[in-house]
Design a protein around this motif. Sequence first.
Motif, PDB file in Angstrom:
ATOM      1  N   LEU A   8      -8.318 -45.014  20.495  1.00 28.28           N
ATOM      2  CA  LEU A   8      -7.170 -45.771  20.001  1.00 28.28           C
ATOM      3  C   LEU A   8      -7.629 -46.905  19.100  1.00 28.28           C
TER       4      LEU A   8
ATOM      5  N   ARG B 161      -8.709 -45.873  15.609  1.00 27.12           N
ATOM      6  CA  ARG B 161      -7.594 -45.645  14.674  1.00 27.12           C
ATOM      7  C   ARG B 161      -7.065 -46.976  14.154  1.00 27.12           C
TER       8      ARG B 161
ATOM      9  N   ASP C 265       2.317 -48.472  12.350  1.00 29.49           N
ATOM     10  CA  ASP C 265       1.708 -47.381  13.110  1.00 29.49           C
ATOM     11  C   ASP C 265       1.000 -47.898  14.359  1.00 29.49           C
ATOM     12  N   ASP C 266       0.332 -49.024  14.249  1.00 32.38           N
ATOM     13  CA  ASP C 266      -0.300 -49.623  15.426  1.00 32.38           C
ATOM     14  C   ASP C 266       0.748 -49.968  16.476  1.00 32.38           C
TER      15      ASP C 266
ATOM     16  N   GLU D 162       1.947 -46.981  18.404  1.00 30.85           N
ATOM     17  CA  GLU D 162       0.987 -46.507  19.403  1.00 30.85           C
ATOM     18  C   GLU D 162       0.886 -47.463  20.588  1.00 30.85           C
TER      19      GLU D 162
ATOM     20  N   GLU E  33       3.931 -46.825  22.720  1.00 34.37           N
ATOM     21  CA  GLU E  33       3.783 -45.567  23.453  1.00 34.37           C
ATOM     22  C   GLU E  33       2.818 -45.709  24.626  1.00 34.37           C
TER      23      GLU E  33
END
Length: 387
Positions: free
Chosen positions: A14, A17, A34-35, A38, A41
Amino acid sequence: MTGSTPETLLDDALLARFRERAARYDRENAFFHDDLAELREAGYLRALVPVELGGLGWSLSDAVRAQMRLAGAAPATALGINMHLVWTGVASVLRARGDDALEFLLREAAEGELFAFGISEAGNDLMLFGSRTTAEPQPDGSYRYSGRKIFTSLSPAWTRLGTTGLDTTSPDGPKIVYGFIDREDPDVRVLDDWDTLGMRASQSRTTVLDGAVAASDRIVRRLDPGPNPDPLVFAIFACFELLLGAVYTGIGARALDLAVAAARRRSSMKTGLTLAQEPDVRRRIAEAALLQDGIELQLVALARDVDERVDHGTRWFAKLSGMKVRATETARQVVDQCVRVGGGSTYFAGDELGRLQRDVLAGVFHPSSDDAAKQTIATAWLGPIES
């Protein structure tokens, strides 16, 4: 994901990315959408929410460790998400002390709401103890806030804004009023004015409140201006200073890793040896590591004191403000030594060490400032200045 730890939730894949995106976000002056997706999530936005309310049940010291880890991959992402963690941390600290004024916040965070910190104002060096924003009481117990809040991290994405304003019209005034405003309020405007030297992906834009409403059940405190021993003030101070220190300490840790790699990779034409064998380079690495190790231990230890409700009495604010200043100044010193080891390539746009040097500079602008912290510390040890 109850039972997760900072190391298992923020795993290496993680973070890899995040680190890859960080350069693009910085280059494009873009928010870390996008971070954030994630992190959401993975359950990171619920990290400080108690398990029984739908969260991960982390302690403040867990969050400090996690923010150091996240900042080592994506400093601006860590700084932005810090503000949500500050509010959920404040709510958890209060709840652990029997104060449920912010339990609604914990429940909403568990449901996916994203909280931002709307307190800073241009020219307001009183911070929590004063406000240029007006808070106008309404007949139904709500308040209308009017003013400009700066450095509002998470600006493209927050859904709830915790803010302050000054009520000068109530009979018991003046009072500093703490309340929470919804993003959908038509009297909230977010300016697109974030174009900075560093921490670019945090998108900490200016928020303009033109009479934005905090409902009566979202007004959590009305406090006298000036220094105040109220538990809410303590909780904000503790979570803000410690989590902020964690972000900059994480930057220092990453810079040290990069410097070590550079020292092993680069070589001297004069000696034919890698720079890792050069006495001056070894001294710089040793000095940086000495600083870094100490500050990490201090941060986690003081956060654990908050978790365990250790009684530091009147010296709590001195310890917290001092911790923030030590953390941010140490990070700057560590990064400076590491840049010198990294060499001239760090001066080029796109170099990670060079970006860390720009990001770490932002630490001097967060409260508490060096001067304010020293005043607080002097008062804790010597007493107030005699009039």
